[in-house]
Design a protein around this motif. Structure first.
Motif, PDB file in Angstrom:
ATOM      1  N   VAL A 374      -0.257   4.684 -13.910  1.00  0.00           N
ATOM      2  CA  VAL A 374       0.484   5.026 -12.696  1.00  0.00           C
ATOM      3  C   VAL A 374       1.063   3.751 -12.099  1.00  0.00           C
ATOM      4  O   VAL A 374       0.396   2.710 -12.035  1.00  0.00           O
ATOM      5  CB  VAL A 374      -0.444   5.712 -11.671  1.00  0.00           C
ATOM      6  N   THR A 375       2.310   3.829 -11.641  1.00  0.00           N
ATOM      7  CA  THR A 375       2.962   2.681 -11.017  1.00  0.00           C
ATOM      8  C   THR A 375       3.201   2.963  -9.536  1.00  0.00           C
ATOM      9  O   THR A 375       3.289   4.129  -9.118  1.00  0.00           O
ATOM     10  CB  THR A 375       4.299   2.371 -11.711  1.00  0.00           C
ATOM     11  N   PRO A 376       3.309   1.907  -8.714  1.00  0.00           N
ATOM     12  CA  PRO A 376       3.395   2.094  -7.260  1.00  0.00           C
ATOM     13  C   PRO A 376       4.586   2.905  -6.784  1.00  0.00           C
ATOM     14  O   PRO A 376       4.531   3.482  -5.697  1.00  0.00           O
ATOM     15  CB  PRO A 376       3.464   0.653  -6.731  1.00  0.00           C
ATOM     16  N   GLU A 403      -1.416  -4.905   0.033  1.00  0.00           N
ATOM     17  CA  GLU A 403       0.044  -4.922   0.145  1.00  0.00           C
ATOM     18  C   GLU A 403       0.645  -3.605  -0.341  1.00  0.00           C
ATOM     19  O   GLU A 403       1.542  -3.041   0.307  1.00  0.00           O
ATOM     20  CB  GLU A 403       0.610  -6.094  -0.661  1.00  0.00           C
ATOM     21  N   GLN A 404       0.156  -3.095  -1.465  1.00  0.00           N
ATOM     22  CA  GLN A 404       0.662  -1.818  -1.981  1.00  0.00           C
ATOM     23  C   GLN A 404       0.256  -0.662  -1.062  1.00  0.00           C
ATOM     24  O   GLN A 404       1.044   0.257  -0.819  1.00  0.00           O
ATOM     25  CB  GLN A 404       0.138  -1.580  -3.393  1.00  0.00           C
ATOM     26  N   ASN A 426     -11.804  -8.622   6.264  1.00  0.00           N
ATOM     27  CA  ASN A 426     -10.378  -8.959   6.165  1.00  0.00           C
ATOM     28  C   ASN A 426      -9.546  -7.728   5.829  1.00  0.00           C
ATOM     29  O   ASN A 426      -8.451  -7.542   6.372  1.00  0.00           O
ATOM     30  CB  ASN A 426     -10.166 -10.043   5.105  1.00  0.00           C
ATOM     31  N   ALA A 427     -10.075  -6.893   4.932  1.00  0.00           N
ATOM     32  CA  ALA A 427      -9.342  -5.670   4.577  1.00  0.00           C
ATOM     33  C   ALA A 427      -9.221  -4.743   5.779  1.00  0.00           C
ATOM     34  O   ALA A 427      -8.153  -4.150   6.027  1.00  0.00           O
ATOM     35  CB  ALA A 427     -10.041  -4.960   3.424  1.00  0.00           C
ATOM     36  N   ALA A 428     -10.306  -4.609   6.544  1.00  0.00           N
ATOM     37  CA  ALA A 428     -10.262  -3.763   7.739  1.00  0.00           C
ATOM     38  C   ALA A 428      -9.217  -4.270   8.726  1.00  0.00           C
ATOM     39  O   ALA A 428      -8.545  -3.470   9.398  1.00  0.00           O
ATOM     40  CB  ALA A 428     -11.637  -3.723   8.390  1.00  0.00           C
ATOM     41  N   ASP A 429      -9.076  -5.573   8.838  1.00  0.00           N
ATOM     42  CA  ASP A 429      -8.060  -6.141   9.727  1.00  0.00           C
ATOM     43  C   ASP A 429      -6.647  -5.904   9.206  1.00  0.00           C
ATOM     44  O   ASP A 429      -5.727  -5.636   9.981  1.00  0.00           O
ATOM     45  CB  ASP A 429      -8.279  -7.655   9.878  1.00  0.00           C
ATOM     46  N   ASP A 430      -6.467  -6.024   7.897  1.00  0.00           N
ATOM     47  CA  ASP A 430      -5.122  -6.061   7.328  1.00  0.00           C
ATOM     48  C   ASP A 430      -4.542  -4.692   6.983  1.00  0.00           C
ATOM     49  O   ASP A 430      -3.313  -4.542   6.888  1.00  0.00           O
ATOM     50  CB  ASP A 430      -5.114  -6.931   6.067  1.00  0.00           C
ATOM     51  N   LEU A 431      -5.396  -3.685   6.768  1.00  0.00           N
ATOM     52  CA  LEU A 431      -4.881  -2.360   6.415  1.00  0.00           C
ATOM     53  C   LEU A 431      -4.234  -1.701   7.628  1.00  0.00           C
ATOM     54  O   LEU A 431      -4.817  -1.658   8.715  1.00  0.00           O
ATOM     55  CB  LEU A 431      -6.013  -1.481   5.888  1.00  0.00           C
ATOM     56  N   GLU A 432      -3.040  -1.193   7.451  1.00  0.00           N
ATOM     57  CA  GLU A 432      -2.262  -0.603   8.554  1.00  0.00           C
ATOM     58  C   GLU A 432      -2.551   0.898   8.647  1.00  0.00           C
ATOM     59  O   GLU A 432      -1.680   1.746   8.420  1.00  0.00           O
ATOM     60  CB  GLU A 432      -0.777  -0.879   8.328  1.00  0.00           C
ATOM     61  N   TYR A 433      -3.808   1.191   8.984  1.00  0.00           N
ATOM     62  CA  TYR A 433      -4.285   2.569   9.035  1.00  0.00           C
ATOM     63  C   TYR A 433      -5.123   2.762  10.289  1.00  0.00           C
ATOM     64  O   TYR A 433      -5.822   1.853  10.737  1.00  0.00           O
ATOM     65  CB  TYR A 433      -5.093   2.912   7.773  1.00  0.00           C
ATOM     66  N   GLY A 434      -5.074   3.979  10.839  1.00  0.00           N
ATOM     67  CA  GLY A 434      -5.800   4.261  12.065  1.00  0.00           C
ATOM     68  C   GLY A 434      -7.299   4.288  11.902  1.00  0.00           C
ATOM     69  O   GLY A 434      -8.036   4.099  12.871  1.00  0.00           O
TER      70      GLY A 434
END
Length: 481
Positions: A374-376, A403-404, A426-434
């Motif tokens: 599977v590709t992005p 990033e993806q 770091n992931a919790a900070d960077d992910l653009e999710y509620g």
């Protein structure tokens, strides 16, 4: 044989069958017609809003602790009749009976939590710029709230909306999904018989999107709360814009699950699979795409396929893991998503079709499916798939996965699996999710806050902020000079 309620509207404390137009309600496991519901006429909707408006002011004048008592009565009724309500959910939505019962009983706990807000709807006292003056910020109810309920959690979302709206002093006009209206009707029947609800405080009108539009645009609507698709949410915002009616929208998702090289693979497999197949994948917070580090992708994929093939599919009244999808339309969307992914170069590792067997010749069934290669840029990665399909994408690093994951119009839920604390934070900070789940599967806490970013919605449900959104602030200046 499931004991189904009479399909009627509930307006001003009375049951009404008005509406010549009818909509069939099907059992998705058998395609049998359960019943037909009447579509509310414009006059039924108007009567519902008149009743709500009349009931609201008296309800709001009650002390919060009195309103809390009613909420606890609601919770007790739900808990006592959980089996009855759950059987109806299974019949109309296809959810396994154990999951349906879990949906119902959890809302009794929600009622107790929200009732606690009867003493906590606090304002503020702020300093004045003037001598001998005090400024009070008071919380007041919105007024009459229009609620639009989805089909995937018909009782849970109904309760998620009415309970905080009621504790804040509002009245409601609610439209359940035309696909799954019967569990809501049964619940309201039970409340009508067993709870001291003022007439007109909760009103239920049946119908399709056209009835929902009437709720949004009614002159007496002071707020709209809706859970559903992004497209419907945008339509509601457009319709509400003319009158500047506040809206709260909990919309779709495309939740990424990121598996770092140091993750505990077995735990990640079990958690992500649960987060993918719950309610046959028909949950906005389901793990919809899995990003796995290249060092462990082969081992993870093999284990995930093995676990997926162990998932049992069948009669939702039996002890199976997943039942059917809710409708022929939803099944077609899932099948098309897989077909399009194959055409784009993806490989089906397991599943990918309707299960074999006579029992699956009727109903809306789909095998749990795993896709690799599977590709992005594939639609199966970019667009919501409301079915049990897992695309697995290979990544070189967690930062690459983030990033993806962020390259999406959606921003509801996300998952991260790692044994490294810094990576997790770091992931919790960077992910653009509620909301982000670190090393655990899906499922919110009532005291948390369920909210989407970007096109996944605004307003949110649950917790402190889920209650306070049903209030509006008033500033009162006291000059005592």
């Amino acid at each position: 044989m499931v004991d189904l309620p009479d399909a009627r509207h509930y307006v001003n404390g009375e049951w009404r069958s008005a509406g010549a137009e009818q909509i069939a309600v099907e059992n998705p496991a058998t395609e049998d017609e359960l019943t037909n519901i009447p579509v509310a006429t414009a006059s039924v909707v108007e009567d519902a809003f008149d009743a709500a408006e009349q009931a609201q002011s008296e309800w709001a004048s009650r002390p919060g602790i009195e309103r809390a008592t009613v909420l606890r009565e609601i919770g007790a009724v739900v808990e006592e009749h959980a089996d009855d309500i759950a059987e109806i959910i299974t019949a109309e939505q296809g959810k396994p009976l154990a999951s349906a019962r879990g949906e119902v009983t959890a809302t009794a706990d929600l009622a107790e939590y929200v009732a606690g807000w009867g003493r906590r709807l606090e304002g503020d006292i702020v300093p004045s710029d003037n001598r001998d003056e005090q400024i009070n910020l008071q919380r007041h109810p919105m007024g009459v709230v229009a609620g639009i309920i989805p089909w995937n959690y018909p009782v849970s979302v109904f309760m998620r909306k009415i309970l905080p709206a009621l504790i804040a002093g509002n009245a409601l006009v609610v439209k359940p999904s035309e696909i799954t209206p019967l569990s809501t009707i049964r619940l309201v029947e039970l409340l009508d018989e067993n709870v001291s609800l003022p007439s007109g405080l909760i009103n239920v009108v049946l119908g399709s999107g056209a009835v929902g539009e009437q709720l949004v645009t009614a002159d007496q609507t002071d707020m709209v709360t809706m859970t559903g698709s992004v497209e419907t949410g945008k339509a509601i915002m457009r319709a509400a814009a003319d009158s500047l009616t506040p809206v709260s929208l909990e919309l779709g998702g495309k939740a990424p699950a990121i598996v770092a090289a140091d993750a505990h693979i077995e735990d990640a497999v079990n958690d992500i699979l649960t987060a993918r197949i719950t309610n046959t994948g028909q949950v906005c917070t389901c793990a919809e795409r899995v990003y796995v580090h290249t060092d462990i992708i082969e081992e993870f994929t093999d284990q995930y396929i093995e676990a997926t093939e162990a998932v049992t599919v069948g009669d939702p009244t039996a002890d199976e893991d997943i039942g059917p999808q809710v409708s022929a339309a939803e099944l077609q969307k899932t099948d098309e998503a897989v077909t399009n992914a194959i055409d784009a170069g993806a490989t089906v590792r397991t599943g990918g079709s309707v299960p074999d067997g006579q029992q699956f010749e009727t109903g809306f069934w789909y095998q749990p499916t795993v896709l690799s290669d599977v590709t992005p840029d594939m639609d199966v990665v970019q667009q919501e798939v409301f079915g049990p399909v897992t695309p697995i994408i290979e990544v070189e690093s967690v930062s690459d996965a983030i990033e993806q994951a962020n390259d999406s119009d959606y921003g509801l839920s996300s998952y991260v699996y790692t044994t490294d604390y810094q990576t997790a934070m770091n992931a919790a900070d960077d992910l653009e999710y509620g909301e982000t789940y670190l090393n655990r599967t899906l499922g919110e806490a009532w005291q948390g806050h369920h909210i989407g970013w970007k096109e996944s919605g605004l307003g949110g449900d649950d917790g402190k902020y889920g209650v306070l959104k049903y209030t509006q602030l008033k500033s009162v200046y006291h000059d005592y000079s």
